[in-house]
Design a protein around this motif. Structure first.
Motif, PDB file in Angstrom:
ATOM      1  N   SER A  95       0.804  -1.223   0.000  1.00 35.69           N
ATOM      2  CA  SER A  95       0.000   0.000   0.000  1.00 35.69           C
ATOM      3  C   SER A  95       0.834   1.269   0.000  1.00 35.69           C
ATOM      4  CB  SER A  95      -0.945   0.010   1.212  1.00 35.69           C
ATOM      5  OG  SER A  95      -2.011  -0.900   1.037  1.00 35.69           O
ATOM      6  N   GLY A  96       2.004   1.226   0.634  1.00 38.09           N
ATOM      7  CA  GLY A  96       2.838   2.417   0.693  1.00 38.09           C
ATOM      8  C   GLY A  96       3.266   2.896  -0.683  1.00 38.09           C
ATOM      9  N   TRP A  97       3.541   1.935  -1.579  1.00 37.49           N
ATOM     10  CA  TRP A  97       3.930   2.321  -2.946  1.00 37.49           C
ATOM     11  C   TRP A  97       2.784   3.036  -3.649  1.00 37.49           C
ATOM     12  CZ3 TRP A  97       8.762   2.058  -2.550  1.00 37.49           C
ATOM     13  CH2 TRP A  97       9.461   0.931  -2.102  1.00 37.49           C
ATOM     14  N   LEU A  98       1.590   2.438  -3.587  1.00 35.45           N
ATOM     15  CA  LEU A  98       0.452   3.050  -4.286  1.00 35.45           C
ATOM     16  C   LEU A  98       0.085   4.394  -3.675  1.00 35.45           C
ATOM     17  CD1 LEU A  98      -1.788   3.038  -6.364  1.00 35.45           C
ATOM     18  CD2 LEU A  98      -3.137   1.573  -4.834  1.00 35.45           C
ATOM     19  N   ARG A  99       0.104   4.478  -2.367  1.00 36.34           N
ATOM     20  CA  ARG A  99      -0.259   5.745  -1.730  1.00 36.34           C
ATOM     21  C   ARG A  99       0.683   6.868  -2.177  1.00 36.34           C
ATOM     22  NH1 ARG A  99      -0.497   3.873   2.818  1.00 36.34           N
ATOM     23  NH2 ARG A  99      -2.724   3.477   2.900  1.00 36.34           N
ATOM     24  N   ARG A 100       1.986   6.559  -2.231  1.00 31.68           N
ATOM     25  CA  ARG A 100       2.945   7.581  -2.656  1.00 31.68           C
ATOM     26  C   ARG A 100       2.787   7.893  -4.137  1.00 31.68           C
ATOM     27  NH1 ARG A 100       4.956  12.227  -1.654  1.00 31.68           N
ATOM     28  NH2 ARG A 100       7.155  12.534  -2.172  1.00 31.68           N
ATOM     29  N   GLN A 101       2.469   6.887  -4.959  1.00 32.66           N
ATOM     30  CA  GLN A 101       2.216   7.148  -6.370  1.00 32.66           C
ATOM     31  C   GLN A 101       1.072   8.139  -6.546  1.00 32.66           C
ATOM     32  OE1 GLN A 101       1.695   3.037  -7.693  1.00 32.66           O
ATOM     33  NE2 GLN A 101       3.625   3.128  -8.819  1.00 32.66           N
ATOM     34  N   LEU A 102       0.006   7.946  -5.794  1.00 32.92           N
ATOM     35  CA  LEU A 102      -1.141   8.842  -5.907  1.00 32.92           C
ATOM     36  C   LEU A 102      -0.792  10.242  -5.418  1.00 32.92           C
ATOM     37  CD1 LEU A 102      -3.933   6.394  -4.698  1.00 32.92           C
ATOM     38  CD2 LEU A 102      -3.517   7.164  -7.046  1.00 32.92           C
ATOM     39  N   GLU A 103       0.044  10.325  -4.387  1.00 35.01           N
ATOM     40  CA  GLU A 103       0.477  11.642  -3.902  1.00 35.01           C
ATOM     41  C   GLU A 103       1.314  12.355  -4.962  1.00 35.01           C
ATOM     42  OE1 GLU A 103       2.617  10.822  -0.341  1.00 35.01           O
ATOM     43  OE2 GLU A 103       0.826  10.537   0.889  1.00 35.01           O
ATOM     44  N   LEU A 104       2.239  11.643  -5.580  1.00 30.37           N
ATOM     45  CA  LEU A 104       3.139  12.266  -6.551  1.00 30.37           C
ATOM     46  C   LEU A 104       2.418  12.637  -7.843  1.00 30.37           C
ATOM     47  CD1 LEU A 104       6.285   9.971  -6.135  1.00 30.37           C
ATOM     48  CD2 LEU A 104       6.137  12.386  -5.501  1.00 30.37           C
ATOM     49  N   LEU A 105       1.549  11.737  -8.322  1.00 27.86           N
ATOM     50  CA  LEU A 105       0.877  11.959  -9.602  1.00 27.86           C
ATOM     51  C   LEU A 105      -0.348  12.842  -9.463  1.00 27.86           C
ATOM     52  CD1 LEU A 105       1.122   8.331 -11.016  1.00 27.86           C
ATOM     53  CD2 LEU A 105       2.540  10.288 -11.648  1.00 27.86           C
ATOM     54  N   ASP A 106      -1.020  12.757  -8.320  1.00 29.08           N
ATOM     55  CA  ASP A 106      -2.182  13.573  -7.993  1.00 29.08           C
ATOM     56  C   ASP A 106      -3.275  13.535  -9.063  1.00 29.08           C
ATOM     57  OD1 ASP A 106      -3.683  15.248  -6.353  1.00 29.08           O
ATOM     58  OD2 ASP A 106      -2.842  17.080  -7.238  1.00 29.08           O
ATOM     59  N   PRO A 107      -3.732  12.353  -9.460  1.00 22.60           N
ATOM     60  CA  PRO A 107      -4.826  12.294 -10.440  1.00 22.60           C
ATOM     61  C   PRO A 107      -6.124  12.773  -9.812  1.00 22.60           C
ATOM     62  CG  PRO A 107      -4.419  10.113  -9.545  1.00 22.60           C
ATOM     63  CD  PRO A 107      -3.345  11.001  -8.983  1.00 22.60           C
TER      64      PRO A 107
END
Length: 207
Positions: free
Chosen positions: A125-137
Motif C-alpha cells: 500500500s505504501g507504494w500506491l499511496r505515494r504514487q497517488l500523492e506524486l501523480l495527484d490524479p
C-alpha cells in the motif's frame, strides 16, 4: 486517509521508503527491488511499478489488482488480454490511455494469478499511496473488487459502489469491473457493458 489494510513491520518499512521518494523515478527505483512479500518476491520476474504519462499530471488513474503473466514478463501493467480489452473500451469511451496513470494495488504477480492476500495488499500500500500523492490524479478508476476495497473499505460491494463517484481524499473514485471479468463473461456479458458504461461516465466528467 484511504482505509488500507492493517500494517505490519514490512508494510511500515515500505511506507517509510515510499514516502521518502521525491519523484516518480526515485519511487520506481525504490520499488523494483522490494522483497516485503517473500512469496511474491520469490516467484516474480518483475516488480510492475506502473505507467505514468510523460506529460506530467495524469487526467485520471486506472488502478487494478495485480500483474498477470504478461505483465510480470514485460514489467508493464495491463499489457495482456485484459489490457488489450481495457485499451479497446477506453477508446470506445473516448478516453486516452496515454493521459492516464496505470497502476495496481499489488506490484508483483501472485502465483497462479490468485487474489492478493490481505498482508500483501497492506505491505504494497505504501507504494500506491505515494504514487497517488506524486501523480495527484483528480479521478481514479478502481478496476475490480480488490481495488475498490482498497479505496472504499473492506465491506465494499461492487454492484452497490458502481455508477457514481466517491470522494476519497479529495479525489473522485469510480469503482467498476475488472477487464478480466469482462473477458470471463464474454462480449455480451454484464461486466463488459458495465465497464464501458462506467468509463463513458468518467469521460463525461473529464470533458
Amino acid at each position: 486517509m484511504t482505509r488500507a489494510p492493517r500494517f505490519d513491520a514490512a508494510a511500515e518499512e515500505v511506507a517509510r521508503v515510499a514516502a521518502a521518494a521525491p519523484d516518480w523515478e526515485a519511487l520506481a527505483a525504490a520499488a523494483r527491488p522490494c522483497v516485503a512479500c517473500p512469496e511474491l518476491a520469490a516467484t516474480r520476474q518483475h516488480v510492475v511499478v506502473g505507467d505514468a504519462p510523460a506529460g506530467g499530471r495524469p487526467r485520471f488513474a486506472l488502478v487494478g489488482e495485480a500483474p498477470g503473466a504478461t505483465e510480470d514478463e514485460t514489467g508493464r501493467p495491463f499489457v495482456g488480454k485484459s489490457g488489450q480489452l481495457l485499451d479497446q473500451l477506453l477508446a470506445e469511451a473516448g478516453l486516452d490511455r496515454a493521459e492516464a496513470a496505470v497502476l495496481n494495488i499489488v506490484k508483483c504477480r501472485p502465483p497462479g494469478n490468485r487474489t492478493p492476500k490481505t498482508p500483501e495488499v497492506a505491505r504494497c500500500s505504501g507504494w500506491l499511496r505515494r504514487q497517488l500523492e506524486l501523480l495527484d490524479p483528480p479521478v481514479v478508476v478502481a478496476l475490480g473488487l480488490s481495488s475498490a476495497k482498497w479505496f472504499l473499505g473492506p465491506r465494499t460491494v461492487l454492484a452497490q459502489a458502481r455508477g457514481r463517484a466517491h470522494d476519497v481524499d479529495g479525489r473522485a473514485v469510480w469503482a467498476t469491473y475488472h477487464p478480466s471479468a469482462a473477458i470471463r463473461f464474454g462480449p455480451n456479458g454484464a461486466p463488459r457493458a458495465g465497464l464501458l458504461a462506467d468509463l463513458t461516465a468518467v469521460a463525461g466528467t473529464l470533458a
